[in-house]
Design a protein around this motif. Structure first.
Motif, PDB file in Angstrom:
ATOM      1  N   LEU A  18     -12.887  27.457  52.138  1.00 55.73           N
ATOM      2  CA  LEU A  18     -11.796  26.966  51.295  1.00 55.73           C
ATOM      3  C   LEU A  18     -11.062  25.814  51.963  1.00 55.73           C
ATOM      4  CD1 LEU A  18     -10.233  30.442  50.442  1.00 55.73           C
ATOM      5  CD2 LEU A  18     -11.744  29.097  48.980  1.00 55.73           C
ATOM      6  N   THR A  19     -10.449  24.959  51.157  1.00 51.79           N
ATOM      7  CA  THR A  19      -9.575  23.920  51.709  1.00 51.79           C
ATOM      8  C   THR A  19      -8.183  24.511  51.883  1.00 51.79           C
ATOM      9  OG1 THR A  19      -8.844  23.087  49.565  1.00 51.79           O
ATOM     10  CG2 THR A  19     -10.853  22.088  50.506  1.00 51.79           C
ATOM     11  N   GLU A  20      -7.357  23.881  52.710  1.00 49.97           N
ATOM     12  CA  GLU A  20      -5.972  24.329  52.865  1.00 49.97           C
ATOM     13  C   GLU A  20      -5.260  24.289  51.517  1.00 49.97           C
ATOM     14  OE1 GLU A  20      -3.832  22.383  55.999  1.00 49.97           O
ATOM     15  OE2 GLU A  20      -5.400  22.787  57.463  1.00 49.97           O
ATOM     16  N   LYS A  21      -5.543  23.260  50.721  1.00 43.40           N
ATOM     17  CA  LYS A  21      -4.900  23.121  49.407  1.00 43.40           C
ATOM     18  C   LYS A  21      -5.241  24.310  48.518  1.00 43.40           C
ATOM     19  CE  LYS A  21      -4.438  19.750  45.646  1.00 43.40           C
ATOM     20  NZ  LYS A  21      -4.765  20.558  44.471  1.00 43.40           N
ATOM     21  N   GLU A  22      -6.502  24.729  48.525  1.00 43.67           N
ATOM     22  CA  GLU A  22      -6.917  25.872  47.704  1.00 43.67           C
ATOM     23  C   GLU A  22      -6.179  27.148  48.129  1.00 43.67           C
ATOM     24  OE1 GLU A  22     -11.494  24.772  46.492  1.00 43.67           O
ATOM     25  OE2 GLU A  22     -11.118  25.465  48.533  1.00 43.67           O
ATOM     26  N   VAL A  23      -6.008  27.325  49.422  1.00 42.08           N
ATOM     27  CA  VAL A  23      -5.314  28.517  49.918  1.00 42.08           C
ATOM     28  C   VAL A  23      -3.839  28.470  49.528  1.00 42.08           C
ATOM     29  CG1 VAL A  23      -4.683  29.828  51.980  1.00 42.08           C
ATOM     30  CG2 VAL A  23      -6.959  28.819  51.808  1.00 42.08           C
ATOM     31  N   LEU A  24      -3.226  27.300  49.648  1.00 40.24           N
ATOM     32  CA  LEU A  24      -1.810  27.162  49.308  1.00 40.24           C
ATOM     33  C   LEU A  24      -1.541  27.392  47.824  1.00 40.24           C
ATOM     34  CD1 LEU A  24      -0.772  24.146  51.534  1.00 40.24           C
ATOM     35  CD2 LEU A  24       0.221  26.450  51.597  1.00 40.24           C
ATOM     36  N   GLU A  25      -2.556  27.251  46.985  1.00 34.18           N
ATOM     37  CA  GLU A  25      -2.380  27.469  45.548  1.00 34.18           C
ATOM     38  C   GLU A  25      -2.244  28.954  45.196  1.00 34.18           C
ATOM     39  OE1 GLU A  25      -5.684  25.380  43.812  1.00 34.18           O
ATOM     40  OE2 GLU A  25      -4.714  23.436  44.079  1.00 34.18           O
ATOM     41  N   LEU A  26      -2.587  29.842  46.131  1.00 32.72           N
ATOM     42  CA  LEU A  26      -2.437  31.277  45.884  1.00 32.72           C
ATOM     43  C   LEU A  26      -0.956  31.629  45.931  1.00 32.72           C
ATOM     44  CD1 LEU A  26      -5.301  32.640  48.153  1.00 32.72           C
ATOM     45  CD2 LEU A  26      -5.284  32.601  45.662  1.00 32.72           C
ATOM     46  N   GLY A  51       2.335  33.243  46.786  1.00 32.02           N
ATOM     47  CA  GLY A  51       2.780  34.005  47.951  1.00 32.02           C
ATOM     48  C   GLY A  51       2.343  33.415  49.272  1.00 32.02           C
ATOM     49  N   VAL A  52       1.586  32.330  49.221  1.00 28.98           N
ATOM     50  CA  VAL A  52       1.073  31.705  50.446  1.00 28.98           C
ATOM     51  C   VAL A  52       1.851  30.429  50.725  1.00 28.98           C
ATOM     52  CG1 VAL A  52      -0.935  30.698  51.580  1.00 28.98           C
ATOM     53  CG2 VAL A  52      -1.220  32.633  50.019  1.00 28.98           C
ATOM     54  N   GLY A  53       2.352  30.313  51.948  1.00 31.44           N
ATOM     55  CA  GLY A  53       3.120  29.135  52.340  1.00 31.44           C
ATOM     56  C   GLY A  53       2.575  28.503  53.601  1.00 31.44           C
ATOM     57  N   PRO A  54       3.283  27.500  54.094  1.00 35.42           N
ATOM     58  CA  PRO A  54       2.832  26.750  55.279  1.00 35.42           C
ATOM     59  C   PRO A  54       2.623  27.609  56.519  1.00 35.42           C
ATOM     60  CG  PRO A  54       4.739  25.681  54.263  1.00 35.42           C
ATOM     61  CD  PRO A  54       4.528  26.976  53.545  1.00 35.42           C
ATOM     62  N   THR A  55       3.436  28.635  56.701  1.00 38.00           N
ATOM     63  CA  THR A  55       3.278  29.497  57.879  1.00 38.00           C
ATOM     64  C   THR A  55       1.934  30.208  57.849  1.00 38.00           C
ATOM     65  OG1 THR A  55       5.664  29.815  58.010  1.00 38.00           O
ATOM     66  CG2 THR A  55       4.299  31.405  59.185  1.00 38.00           C
ATOM     67  N   ALA A  56       1.525  30.668  56.681  1.00 34.88           N
ATOM     68  CA  ALA A  56       0.225  31.337  56.560  1.00 34.88           C
ATOM     69  C   ALA A  56      -0.902  30.375  56.926  1.00 34.88           C
ATOM     70  CB  ALA A  56       0.033  31.872  55.149  1.00 34.88           C
ATOM     71  N   ILE A  57      -0.777  29.120  56.512  1.00 33.85           N
ATOM     72  CA  ILE A  57      -1.804  28.122  56.820  1.00 33.85           C
ATOM     73  C   ILE A  57      -1.921  27.929  58.332  1.00 33.85           C
ATOM     74  CG2 ILE A  57      -2.433  25.670  56.615  1.00 33.85           C
ATOM     75  CD1 ILE A  57      -2.977  27.297  54.075  1.00 33.85           C
ATOM     76  N   VAL A  58      -0.779  27.855  59.012  1.00 33.21           N
ATOM     77  CA  VAL A  58      -0.783  27.687  60.473  1.00 33.21           C
ATOM     78  C   VAL A  58      -1.481  28.876  61.136  1.00 33.21           C
ATOM     79  CG1 VAL A  58       0.694  27.578  62.532  1.00 33.21           C
ATOM     80  CG2 VAL A  58       1.256  26.211  60.515  1.00 33.21           C
ATOM     81  N   LEU A  59      -1.141  30.083  60.698  1.00 29.37           N
ATOM     82  CA  LEU A  59      -1.758  31.284  61.276  1.00 29.37           C
ATOM     83  C   LEU A  59      -3.257  31.340  61.002  1.00 29.37           C
ATOM     84  CD1 LEU A  59       1.020  33.863  60.358  1.00 29.37           C
ATOM     85  CD2 LEU A  59       0.442  33.074  62.655  1.00 29.37           C
ATOM     86  N   LYS A 108     -12.320  31.255  66.294  1.00 31.22           N
ATOM     87  CA  LYS A 108     -13.719  31.609  66.010  1.00 31.22           C
ATOM     88  C   LYS A 108     -14.610  30.372  65.914  1.00 31.22           C
ATOM     89  CE  LYS A 108     -13.089  36.056  63.868  1.00 31.22           C
ATOM     90  NZ  LYS A 108     -13.946  36.804  64.757  1.00 31.22           N
ATOM     91  N   GLY A 109     -14.049  29.204  66.266  1.00 30.70           N
ATOM     92  CA  GLY A 109     -14.824  27.972  66.206  1.00 30.70           C
ATOM     93  C   GLY A 109     -15.009  27.456  64.789  1.00 30.70           C
ATOM     94  N   LEU A 110     -14.112  27.857  63.883  1.00 34.36           N
ATOM     95  CA  LEU A 110     -14.204  27.472  62.475  1.00 34.36           C
ATOM     96  C   LEU A 110     -12.982  26.661  62.080  1.00 34.36           C
ATOM     97  CD1 LEU A 110     -15.241  30.986  61.097  1.00 34.36           C
ATOM     98  CD2 LEU A 110     -16.752  29.029  61.443  1.00 34.36           C
ATOM     99  N   SER A 111     -13.025  26.116  60.872  1.00 33.87           N
ATOM    100  CA  SER A 111     -11.869  25.419  60.318  1.00 33.87           C
ATOM    101  C   SER A 111     -11.943  25.486  58.793  1.00 33.87           C
ATOM    102  CB  SER A 111     -11.857  23.951  60.768  1.00 33.87           C
ATOM    103  OG  SER A 111     -12.984  23.272  60.253  1.00 33.87           O
ATOM    104  N   PHE A 112     -10.839  25.103  58.158  1.00 34.32           N
ATOM    105  CA  PHE A 112     -10.843  25.018  56.699  1.00 34.32           C
ATOM    106  C   PHE A 112     -11.839  23.955  56.274  1.00 34.32           C
ATOM    107  CE2 PHE A 112      -6.482  26.738  57.186  1.00 34.32           C
ATOM    108  CZ  PHE A 112      -6.558  27.780  56.280  1.00 34.32           C
ATOM    109  N   ARG A 113     -12.379  24.102  55.068  1.00 30.14           N
ATOM    110  CA  ARG A 113     -13.280  23.091  54.505  1.00 30.14           C
ATOM    111  C   ARG A 113     -12.456  21.831  54.264  1.00 30.14           C
ATOM    112  NH1 ARG A 113     -14.859  22.041  49.164  1.00 30.14           N
ATOM    113  NH2 ARG A 113     -13.628  23.816  48.466  1.00 30.14           N
ATOM    114  N   LYS A 114     -13.049  20.692  54.500  1.00 34.42           N
ATOM    115  CA  LYS A 114     -12.343  19.402  54.312  1.00 34.42           C
ATOM    116  C   LYS A 114     -12.412  18.947  52.885  1.00 34.42           C
ATOM    117  CE  LYS A 114     -11.362  18.940  58.643  1.00 34.42           C
ATOM    118  NZ  LYS A 114     -10.137  19.502  59.028  1.00 34.42           N
TER     119      LYS A 114
END
Length: 65
Positions: free
Chosen positions: A33-41, A43-51, A59-65
């Motif tokens: 998922l992209t960060e934008k897709e996660v933020l669209e849920l 109850g999800v805010g910037p702090t959740a994205i940071v965590l 785990k050597g991973l990142s959000f999809r670009k």
């Protein structure tokens, strides 16, 4: 069928409800998922994205670009 979550324990309750309600229980799922897709849920805010970003990086991973 009980699924074991490996999401960061510091996530807020609204964010956890949003993720589990949408079927996201494993940190690896967020690499699809992209960060934008996660933020669209609701109850999800910037702090959740940071965590999530840190948990993915651990785990050597990142959000999809």
């Amino acid at each position: 069928m009980e699924q074991t979550s490996n999401l960061p324990s510091k996530l807020s309750k609204p964010a956890m409800r949003a993720f589990t309600g949408a079927g996201y229980v494993k940190i690896e799922q967020f690499a699809e998922l992209t960060e934008k897709e996660v933020l669209e849920l609701h109850g999800v805010g910037p702090t959740a994205i940071v965590l999530l970003r840190q948990a993915l990086a651990d785990k050597g991973l990142s959000f999809r670009k």
